[in-house]
Structures are given as structure tokens and as C-alpha cells.
Motif scaffolding. Structure first.
Motif, PDB file in Angstrom:
ATOM      1  N   ARG A   1     -12.402  -0.871  -0.725  1.00 41.16           N
ATOM      2  CA  ARG A   1     -10.969  -0.671  -0.941  1.00 41.16           C
ATOM      3  C   ARG A   1     -10.184  -1.879  -0.448  1.00 41.16           C
ATOM      4  NH1 ARG A   1      -9.548   4.575  -2.256  1.00 41.16           N
ATOM      5  NH2 ARG A   1     -11.295   6.028  -2.284  1.00 41.16           N
ATOM      6  N   SER A   2      -9.056  -2.089  -1.056  1.00 39.27           N
ATOM      7  CA  SER A   2      -8.261  -3.264  -0.702  1.00 39.27           C
ATOM      8  C   SER A   2      -7.753  -3.184   0.736  1.00 39.27           C
ATOM      9  CB  SER A   2      -7.056  -3.393  -1.635  1.00 39.27           C
ATOM     10  OG  SER A   2      -6.232  -4.448  -1.165  1.00 39.27           O
ATOM     11  N   PRO A   3      -7.980  -4.261   1.511  1.00 40.23           N
ATOM     12  CA  PRO A   3      -7.407  -4.307   2.866  1.00 40.23           C
ATOM     13  C   PRO A   3      -5.970  -4.837   2.827  1.00 40.23           C
ATOM     14  CG  PRO A   3      -8.802  -6.224   2.500  1.00 40.23           C
ATOM     15  CD  PRO A   3      -8.830  -5.425   1.209  1.00 40.23           C
ATOM     16  N   LEU A   4      -5.528  -5.302   1.657  1.00 39.16           N
ATOM     17  CA  LEU A   4      -4.187  -5.877   1.524  1.00 39.16           C
ATOM     18  C   LEU A   4      -3.290  -4.945   0.731  1.00 39.16           C
ATOM     19  CD1 LEU A   4      -4.643  -9.625   0.521  1.00 39.16           C
ATOM     20  CD2 LEU A   4      -4.165  -8.661   2.767  1.00 39.16           C
ATOM     21  N   ALA A   5      -1.992  -4.993   1.040  1.00 43.20           N
ATOM     22  CA  ALA A   5      -1.039  -4.182   0.287  1.00 43.20           C
ATOM     23  C   ALA A   5      -0.736  -4.824  -1.060  1.00 43.20           C
ATOM     24  CB  ALA A   5       0.241  -4.013   1.085  1.00 43.20           C
ATOM     25  N   HIS A   6      -0.802  -6.154  -1.114  1.00 44.59           N
ATOM     26  CA  HIS A   6      -0.402  -6.842  -2.333  1.00 44.59           C
ATOM     27  C   HIS A   6      -1.120  -8.179  -2.382  1.00 44.59           C
ATOM     28  CE1 HIS A   6       3.301  -7.768  -5.132  1.00 44.59           C
ATOM     29  NE2 HIS A   6       2.198  -7.495  -5.812  1.00 44.59           N
ATOM     30  N   GLY A   7      -1.774  -8.456  -3.473  1.00 43.39           N
ATOM     31  CA  GLY A   7      -2.442  -9.753  -3.573  1.00 43.39           C
ATOM     32  C   GLY A   7      -3.182  -9.895  -4.888  1.00 43.39           C
ATOM     33  N   HIS A   8      -3.468 -11.146  -5.205  1.00 47.58           N
ATOM     34  CA  HIS A   8      -4.310 -11.425  -6.369  1.00 47.58           C
ATOM     35  C   HIS A   8      -5.775 -11.433  -5.916  1.00 47.58           C
ATOM     36  CE1 HIS A   8      -1.300 -12.257  -9.365  1.00 47.58           C
ATOM     37  NE2 HIS A   8      -0.628 -13.001  -8.500  1.00 47.58           N
TER      38      HIS A   8
END
Lengths: 796, 276
Positions: free
Chosen positions: A55-62
Motif C-alpha cells: 500500500r502507498s506510504p505517501l498521500a500523493h505522488g507519482h
């Protein structure tokens, strides 16, 4: 004297009844309370493997690159592998709506912490998690959009660049507010906010999929409220014919709305199961739920209310912002919440001028999903605090203001300022009932005495209407991809004379197995112990869009009622042949067909149809002892239940803690099919509402990182925090539904925020403190008190 | 939420436990009831290669009373203390504190020694044992040593234990029948970790008086100044005065935290003196 069966009903007109209105014990509880229920997590298929998500550890990113661990490439799948899966896209015909594409595994971009990036499979979950840790993902971080109000501003980072803004939807109601602003004697202006929440069903989400070669079907066991909808969704986004998909919802341990939408994990697990030829299961854990399931309730309100000197409301001006998160869920879209909020804010009140703008704002948080009460816990909180603020402004008792502003019984049926059609009821009487139950007059005396002793008590009321079981035209007007129509049910007599009911709806704790059986029992006079109810399996049940919008008893109950009525007619005709009389002279009672004192049992009738057809008349109806019928109410606009909640609280001004001393609910949901179950619904809903009012809150830091990812940080109320609820009922039958039933499942979750915070504000009036946001945690109450004290000291 | 792989070792004598701990060279972790470590393992926040389960060590589940002390084996569960199996250093205090720890399911497995060694600032035993003037017996390859609670917990999740030592015993001085205690915990809901704890123990016979603040974010905070105030006046200091002591304590405490601690302190003292 008929035998009294275990768990069965009472004598009615001299015969045993387990029909509508009886306090029948829940049929499903035997297995649920004895650990014999079967949830997705209990199913074990041969060769089954488990899945874990990266799962993404970032809220927003490419996403720049994803590297699978060497040697394990065949057990890790990413968006590149799932290239033939269509993104989840929920269309809506509402003007200004922006649809979003949500890939089941993120492609190019991640938009919230917890978004699925890759799926890993292994013989056990622990090994799948080991594998997930080894998947390397490189991101280019983007600024996180965390605050919905700021997200509306020009220059905010964009979640979906192609839109040019962060707005899923804006809606408007227009009224002549500017005129009122100049002339109204009393103007009350407030800002309110409600926290983001997780629904926290006891059983999280879970999905187990496998490809059945013999049937040529993808079989998906999934913890859902809406099996037939999920079948449509899986088929649509996986590119399969509906005949190639069978969805089975086994026992489901709570849903509350969380399980009424297609989840990306359901698509990924299904795809991997089909690709690998192996049964694959994913079981959501609590941390996944608290991070990736933080998807509901977050609203912000700016309200101006206009009233005369007595507190009679003249008009309302509102701006509502809903923090919808990153994507638009299928099929209910990102719009339902704000559309409901704008339409329901005026609630049970009788006034003619209303202006409202709503903004459904995209943020870097999980995709908003409707939760028990859908928008109304927010609008009720905002409206009820506004009512108390008006009362305070004109110096009158808030419950008096309520009674004077509520739609009076004499005006029923009533079409309100947002064109909601209130079918029946006596709203002011519900407040009067609550005043009496809680002894308002006595309380005011007690409150004065307590203050002198340094104790701070308060009372608060909260009244709402709930549009339940709204149907075809309402959903069509929201422009949703799927619109509910006729709910279908099948009722049949088995060769033993027992009854089988099949519904495409599903029970995730509401007791539908019992209440649908009661509806069938009402017509067929068979004890519910001999009525089995099958739900949740698209392979064997007729179509229903499922359990949401407090529609189960109205819609599926109506369908069962209609089918059972037709079946009762057929039984009479079969019996007439055996009893040598006219069908209209046959009467059903105690599971038998009677002509005078002569009778045949259902078993006799069924035996002839199934086993001894040689005894059938030549002109027998060939449709047999099995009936499928479809039903929707006479109106599509929904039937409106209503209730008043009243709370007495004590606030400890040194700790900020709120203790609920008394809590009374007066509600009217039309015909009560099973009062026992209805009371349970009220207790459970109110408990969740208390969570909303005092405890539950998802917090984020400035980078969109969730700070409440365990139950040590996200606080749910426990038994010790709940009061002993007291209930009162009225039973105003809906003129538009079978048996006069209205929806009731969601209602009690709506009002606690308003009732409790009004009570807290009443208690804290001597300190000059008024709270406007929930949950009212001790820390927030304390903050407000310390700030007020500092302000007073500064003034002195 | 499943733990990363680890080996489970279950030694039956302290020397073997110490050796296993030493052999792990920092990769081994002692586990007892697993009520704090378990979730951390599941969240993969703790990733020991070996887990050394000390609950089979001799004497670790025993409780006894000597002429001067109450001695509790480190692996005694909170539930046994709650149920009154343990002798009391002052009437009712251990029973009360144990019964307020989390939920019964946690108390059934969680242990007093495990809780002390975990050294969570918001946990109950670190504060209660400091207020009672207790000490722990740490056993390692070189034998056993006694460490006073005030020297044992160094900060959040930090203790004075050497990497090859385990806590085997907790020793609590017995107080006189005239001793008084108060223990007030502010928390969000029943069973939650504390936002603030006030603990107060006074024994006129031994002329001891201790005021302890728990859930400060670090090791429990002792205040001789506030203890002196109660001893002198027979009443707690005013909230404002308590706040000032806390503000000058050298710990970084928020305004809300200071307020909560002050209230908890005052209520613990009032509770202790209520029936005096």
C-alpha cells in the motif's frame, strides 16, 4: 392449544403468530452467538492462498518504478499486470460532476496513504506480508491535499489534473436569502465541523475468489451488503459476462455502508484468482481498515439562520463542504453525501426560504463511502445546534423552539423547501414525548441546584427525519450508474410443508433472516422456525440491489409479502380441491388450510403437488407452490421516519469529560415488524452516534499521513461509555408501503451528535463555552474551557 | 498484520535465559504476556530474531510476603493481582491498580514485570511502583542486582536493564496500617492508556510521602515539593501551584497535559485523605 415453538411468537386471535409485530427471537443468533457462523475468514478451499497488499506510504505522488523481488515475480502483481482490468469509474449525470478513474492497483499516481499498489500471494498471510515488504516502489512525492476548504482554493495541488480543480461536484439550492438578511430580526451565524471516521464493522472486509471451471464462473465469496451489485461491478470492470460471475456473501459481521460499494481489492483478488487458477483470499486487518478505510462523515458547514423575535425560522443559508477523498466510489459516487446533505439540511422543519451550496472536494484521503445515516448525522448536528443557538438568541427553551418550528401533524403530508415529501407523522409530539420522558421541568431545577454545588449538567434535544427506502426516481435523479427498481423475492412451500424464502438482499446483522420470515409467516401462518431464508448468493437468489438506505424491510419485506400473498392464494386453491370446497372459503391458520373445522396441512398440500401429482385436478395451476414477485412502494420518494433524541449529560469542567446520565429516544418508523430487533437497531445506532459525538476521529498530519492507525489511537466507545438507553415509540403507518413499514436501520445513528453537544453546551453555558465540532473529546472540551477562562482573566 | 519471522525460545532457568539474551546480541527480545510486544510484532514495529519467553522460569509466577516486603514474580499476571492473590503492601492498592489496567483479556495475560520492562510512560505499574518505593531484581550472567524504580525507568521505553539481564522479581516495601494511598487516572475511556495519572502514598509511621505523576511522556515524575506540601498542610496544593511545579519540572509538557496531571494529582490526594 397450539404448541409454543422455541423462540416463537404469541397468541393472536386465538392462534399462534410469529407474523408482523411479534417480538420473535432472532433465528440467526443461535449460530452467531455460538461461534457457528461462517464468515469469509472461515472458508477454506483446496489450494487456497492468501493475499497481502503493498500500500502507498505517501498521500500523493507519482509512481516512478515498482520492482518485484527477484525470484518471486510470479507471486507479485501490479497495475502493469492488471492492464486488462478497467478502472473503477462511477458515472453520474449530475451537472458539474467530475468522474475519477480508480485503478484497483495504482497506476502512475497514488492519491492516499493505504492505496493499493501491488498484490502479493503466498500460502499464508504472514508469508504474503513478508513478500510485500520486499517490493520496492519509487515515488516522486507531490504536495498532499489534506484540508478540504483549502483544496477548493485556486492554486491548490490537484488530485485529478485533467479537471483543473479539486471538485467532484457543486450543487445549489437558491432562495431569496439576501432579502431576509436585511429584514430578519434574529440572525445566527455558525461554523460546524464533523470529523472523518472509520465505520469499524467487527468483521472487516474480506474476499475469497476462485475460478470454477465446471460452471465457467468466477466465484467470489465477499463480505458485502450488496451481492448482486458486486456481481455487476466485477463483471463490468473485469470485462466478464454477468453469467460468468457468481457472488456469494456468507455471514457478514457488520457493514454500515462500508460494504455497499465495489472495493478495488475485490477486483484485484478476483483477477489474480482467475490468472493463477488458485483460490485467493484477502482478509482486511484492522490497520488496513483504519488507514485505507478512513472514508466517511467529514463535513464542514457555514450557516446563517434567520428567525423572528420568538425564534420562528424564516430562512436558512448554508455552505456545505464534504471532504470526499480521492475517488468516486462505485456505484454510489462521490456525490451522494453532499447531495443528501444539501437536500436534508432543512430536516423536519417548516420554513420556506433556503439557499445552499455544496462542495464535494477531492483530497488525498480514502474514497468517501456512505455510512449509516448518510450525510444526516452531519446535517442533523448542524441544524440542531443552530436551533439551540436560535433559542439562546431569543432567550427561550430550545425544545419550545423545536416544537414551534417542526412540521405540524396537521400539515401532513408535507412537501418541504427541498421538495422532500414527508408522508406522515407528528414531529412536535416526538419532542413533547421526549420532554416528558426526561422530565425537562424537573431537570431545570436540578440543574440549578447542581451548579450551586459545582456540578455542570446539561440537556440537549435533537430531532430529525430520515428519508428511508427511497427508490427509482430519487436515485435516477442523482444520475447514478445503477438505479434500484423492483426488489424481488421468491417464496415456496417445500415437500415437507415448510417454507423457503429467497431474497437477493443481504443481512449483515440487521436480523433480516428473522424479519423476512415473519413477513412470510404473516401470510402463510407458518411458524418462523419452519421458514428458512436464503440470501446473499447471486447464484440462487432473485435480483435485489441489496442492503443500504434503510430499504431492506420496505423493499425486500414488501417483495416477500407480495410473493407470500400470491402463494397463500395458490395454497387456498390447492386446498380447495382437497377439501372439496371453494377457494374463497378456505382460511389459513397455524400452517394449515381450513374449511370450517376440516383442514389439510401444508405438508398434505405439498405432498400432492410434489409427490402425488396423480391426486391433482386436471386444471391445476402449473406454476406450483413457488412464487417470485417484484415490489417497490407506491411512491419512489421514500418514506420518512422521524425521531427525537434527548440527552442529559454531566461535564467535568476539570477534565473535560462528558458523562451521559440519561438518554431517551422517541421514534416512529411505521409498522414495527419485530420490536425486539428494532430496539436492538436503536441501541446499536445510538452507540455509533455516541462514537461520532464524543470519541471517533481520524487525524492526519500536514502530509496526509494518518495518525490514528490503531485502535489505541482511534477510540471507539465501549460498553462502559454507553448509557442505558430508554425508548419510546409511535407507529404511524406509511400509506404508501406494504404493511405501512418504514425504514429504521440507520436512524438512531443520526441524532446523538446534536443531542449530546447541545447538552454539553447547555452544561457549559456558565463558562461562556459553545462547542461547534465533533467529536467533543475531553481534550477539546478542556481546550475550550481553558481558552474561555484565559479570555475572562484577560478581560478582568 | 502478521509478525515477521522469529524463533521462540522458552528457557527454564535464568542462566539459560541470560545466555540466550546474550547470544542474540541485541536481536533477541524478552516476552512475557505479550500484550504490548504482541501488537508491536504484528505491526512489524518490533522485529526481534529471537523471542525469549520467560514465563517458564522458576519463581517468576510466585508471590510472597516477607517481614519487610511484598515480593512479586515478574511473570505474575495483572489478573492474579486484581483477583487478590497477591499480598498488599498497603490495603487495596495493588488490587485497585491491577483492575484498572486495560481490559480483562489483557490482564489475563499481561504481567507486572513485562509492563515495567516495556516502560510505556502511560502504563500503570511504572507509576504505581514508583509511588510505592518499589525496586526490581535484575538477573543476568553475573548474578542479581536490585534497582530502585526511580533508577530503573530512564525514559519512554528505556530502562536501566543491561542487554543480558531480565527482571525476575519486584520488591515493594510493606507500609504501616496507617498508610494512605490515592491513585487517579484520566483516560478517554475505560481500559484506555492514561492521559494523566496522579499517584500518592503517605505513611506517617515511616514518615514517607510520595507524589508521583504518570503518563508524562517520560519516566514518572516525583515531586518532593508537592509531597512536602501535603505532609505539612494535610491537603493538596491548589491547581495553579501544582501547574507551576509541573511547568518547572524540566519535562516538555503541553498546557493540556499539565492541567490534566494537576487535576489527577489533586484528586489522588483528596481520595487518599478522604477517609483519613
Amino acid at each position: 392449544m397450539p404448541r409454543r415453538l422455541p423462540g416463537a411468537g404469541v397468541q393472536r386471535n386465538g392462534t399462534l403468530s410469529t407474523g408482523i409485530g411479534e417480538r420473535v427471537q432472532r433465528k440467526e443468533d443461535r449460530r452467531l452467538l455460538n461461534g457457528q457462523a461462517k464468515f469469509v475468514g472461515d472458508i477454506r478451499l483446496p489450494r487456497q492462498w492468501e493475499a497481502a497488499f503493498v500500500r502507498s506510504p505517501l498521500a500523493h505522488g507519482h509512481i516512478r518504478a515498482i520492482r518485484k523481488p527477484a525470484g518471486s515475480e510470479s507471486r507479485v502483481f501490479t497495475a502493469a499486470d492488471l492492464s486488462d482490468v478497467r478502472p473503477i469509474r462511477a458515472e453520474s449525470s449530475l451537472p458539474s460532476y467530475n468522474a475519477s478513474d480508480q485503478y484497483p492497483l495504482a497506476r502512475d499516481k497514488v492519491r492516499f496513504v493505504g492505496e493499493c499498489v501491488a498484490i502479493c500471494i503466498a500460502p499464508t498471510r504472514a508469508e504474503a506480508e513478508d513478500l510485500a515488504e520486499l517490493v520496492e516502489v519509487e515515488f516522486d512525492p507531490l504536495p498532499a491535499v489534506v484540508d478540504a476548504l483549502k483544496a477548493r482554493e485556486l492554486g491548490a495541488a490537484l488530485l485529478h489534473e485533467e479537471w483543473g480543480n479539486n471538485l467532484f461536484l457543486t450543487t445549489y439550492f437558491d432562495g431569496d436569502i439576501e432579502g431576509l438578511r436585511r429584514t430578519a430580526p434574529v440572525v445566527v451565524e455558525r461554523e460546524y465541523s464533523t470529523a472523518r471516521q472509520c465505520m469499524n464493522p467487527m468483521e472487516g472486509k474480506g474476499t475469497l475468489a476462485h475460478w470454477d471451471e465446471k460452471a465457467g464462473q468466477l466465484v467470489v465469496y465477499t463480505s458485502t451488503q450488496v451481492p448482486h451489485l458486486i456481481r455487476s461491478g466485477l463483471s463490468q470492470f473485469l470485462g466478464l459476462d454477468q453469467g460468468q460471475v457468481r457472488v456469494i456473501a456468507p455471514d457478514v459481521g457488520g457493514g454500515f455502508g462500508y460494504k455497499c460499494v465495489l472495493q478495488p481489492e475485490e477486483l484485484s483478488v478476483s483477477w489474480v484468482a482467475r490468472r493463477t487458477g488458485r483460490p485467493i483470499r484477502w482478509t482486511e486487518d484492522r490497520r488496513e481498515h483504519l488507514v485505507a478505510g478512513a472514508n466517511t462523515r467529514q463535513h464542514h458547514y457555514r450557516i446563517s439562520a434567520f428567525a423572528d423575535e420568538r425564534g420562528r425560522i424564516l430562512g436558512l443559508d448554508a455552505e456545505i463542504t464534504v471532504d470526499v477523498g480521492a475517488y468516486s466510489v462505485w456505484p454510489f459516487t462521490a456525490c451522494l453525501e453532499a447531495a443528501q446533505a444539501g437536500g436534508n439540511l432543512p430536516g423536519p422543519y417548516d420554513f420556506g426560504t433556503y439557499r445552499c451550496r455544496t462542495y464535494s472536494v477531492a483530497t488525498n484521503k480514502p474514497a468517501f463511502t456512505p455510512y449509516r445515516g448518510v450525510a444526516r448525522p452531519g446535517v442533523c448536528f448542524a441544524m440542531e445546534l443552530t436551533i439551540d443557538a436560535i433559542a439562546h438568541a431569543v432567550g427561550r427553551e430550545p425544545s419550545e423552539i423545536r416544537k414551534e418550528n417542526l412540521v405540524p401533524a396537521a400539515k401532513m403530508p408535507y412537501t418541504n423547501v427541498t421538495k422532500k415529501f414527508y408522508d406522515s407523522g407528528d414531529y412536535p409530539e416526538s419532542v413533547a414525548q421526549a420532554e416528558r420522558a426526561i422530565d425537562l421541568k424537573g431537570f431545570r431545577e436540578r440543574q440549578q441546584a447542581a451548579r450551586k454545588a459545582g456540578r455542570y449538567l446539561g440537556v440537549g434535544f435533537s430531532t430529525f427525519t430520515e428519508q428511508s427506502a427511497h427508490g427509482t426516481k430519487v436515485f435516477a435523479a442523482w444520475g447514478l450508474p445503477l438505479v434500484p427498481g423492483y426488489d424481488q423475492a421468491m417464496v415456496k412451500i417445500t415437500p415437507s410443508g415448510s417454507v423457503e424464502v429467497r431474497s437477493g438482499n443481504h443481512s449483515f446483522g440487521q436480523g433480516l433472516e428473522t424479519t423476512l420470515a415473519q413477513v412470510a409467516s404473516e401470510w402463510l401462518t407458518v411458524d418462523v422456525e419452519r421458514i428458512s431464508v436464503v440470501m446473499g448468493d447471486t447464484g440462487v437468489t432473485p435480483y435485489s440491489t441489496g442492503a443500504y438506505a434503510s430499504r431492506g424491510m420496505v423493499m425486500s419485506g414488501g417483495a416477500v409479502s407480495k410473493a407470500a400473498e400470491v402463494l397463500a392464494g395458490r395454497i387456498r386453491r390447492h386446498a380447495a380441491h382437497l377439501l372439496q370446497c371453494r377457494a374463497e372459503d378456505v382460511r389459513l391458520a397455524e400452517g394449515k388450510a381450513w374449511h370450517g373445522v376440516a383442514h389439510v396441512s401444508f405438508e398434505d398440500i405439498a405432498r400432492v403437488w410434489y409427490l402425488r401429482p396423480d391426486r391433482l385436478p386436471d386444471d391445476v395451476e402449473t406454476t406450483g407452490l413457488e412464487v417470485t414477485e417484484g415490489y417497490k412502494p407506491d411512491i419512489d420518494t421514500g418514506v420518512f421516519t422521524y425521531a427525537t433524541h434527548a440527552a442529559i449529560v454531566e461535564v467535568d469542567p476539570e477534565t473535560g469529560k462528558v458523562a451521559i446520565e440519561d438518554y431517551f429516544i422517541f421514534e416512529d418508523c411505521g409498522r414495527r415488524v419485530n420490536p425486539l430487533i428494532l430496539e436492538g437497531q436503536a441501541y446499536g445506532g445510538a452507540a455509533q452516534g455516541i462514537g461520532t459525538a464524543l470519541f471517533e476521529e481520524v487525524l492526519y498530519d500536514g502530509n496526509g499521513q494518518p495518525l490514528t492507525s490503531t485502535l489505541a489511537d482511534y477510540i471507539l466507545p465501549g460498553p462502559a461509555e454507553l448509557p442505558h438507553f430508554r425508548l419510546g415509540h409511535a407507529e404511524t403507518l406509511s400509506p404508501y408501503t406494504r404493511h405501512g413499514i418504514k425504514g429504521v436501520g440507520e436512524g438512531a445513528a443520526i441524532a446523538p451528535g446534536g443531542a449530546i453537544i447541545n447538552a454539553v453546551n447547555d452544561a457549559l453555558r456558565p463558562f461562556g463555552v459553545e462547542l461547534h465540532s465533533i467529536p467533543a473529546t475531553p481534550e477539546k472540551v478542556l481546550h475550550a474551557l481553558l481558552r474561555a477562562r484565559a479570555g475572562q482573566e484577560a478581560a478582568e | 498484520m502478521k509478525p515477521a519471522p522469529f524463533d521462540l525460545i522458552r528457557p527454564t532457568d535464568p542462566a539459560a535465559a541470560g545466555l540466550a539474551l546474550a547470544a542474540g546480541d541485541g536481536t533477541a527480545k524478552v516476552v512475557s504476556g505479550s500484550q504490548s510486544l504482541g501488537p508491536m510484532l504484528n505491526l512489524r514495529l518490533a522485529r526481534p530474531e529471537q523471542l525469549i519467553d520467560v514465563t517458564s522460569l522458576p519463581g517468576l509466577t510466585a508471590m510472597r510476603e516477607t517481614a519487610t516486603h511484598v515480593e512479586i514474580g515478574a511473570a505474575v499476571t495483572h489478573a492474579r493481582i486484581e483477583d487478590g492473590e497477591c499480598p498488599e503492601p498497603i490495603a487495596g492498592i495493588l488490587h485497585h491498580v491491577a483492575g484498572g489496567i486495560a481490559y480483562r483479556a489483557v490482564r489475563n495475560r499481561g504481567t507486572i514485570g513485562g509492563s515495567l520492562c516495556h516502560a510505556d510512560p502511560a502504563a500503570d505499574w511504572v507509576t504505581a511502583m514508583t509511588a510505592l518505593g518499589a525496586s526490581v531484581i535484575a538477573t543476568g550472567p553475573g548474578g542479581a542486582r536490585e534497582i530502585a524504580m526511580t533508577d530503573f525507568m530512564l525514559g519512554a521505553y528505556r530502562t536501566a536493564l543491561a542487554t543480558n539481564e531480565i527482571v525476575t522479581l519486584i520488591r515493594i516495601p510493606r507500609h504501616s496500617v496507617e498508610a494512605r494511598w490515592g491513585y487517579y487516572k484520566i483516560c478517554r475511556k475505560v481500559g484506555e492508556f492514561a492521559d494523566a495519572i496522579g499517584a500518592f502514598v503517605a505513611d506517617p509511621v515511616s514518615r514517607t510521602c510520595r507524589v508521583v505523576f504518570g503518563a508524562t511522556g517520560g519516566a514518572p515524575l516525583l515531586s518532593a515539593e508537592l509531597a512536602g506540601h501535603v505532609a505539612r498542610t494535610g491537603a493538596p496544593a491548589e491547581i495553579a501551584a501544582v501547574k507551576e511545579v509541573l511547568a518547572n519540572s524540566g519535562q516538555a509538557l503541553s498546557e493540556i497535559k499539565i492541567h490534566q496531571l494537576a487535576v489527577a494529582h489533586r484528586r489522588s490526594v483528596l481520595e487518599a485523605l478522604a477517609d483519613a
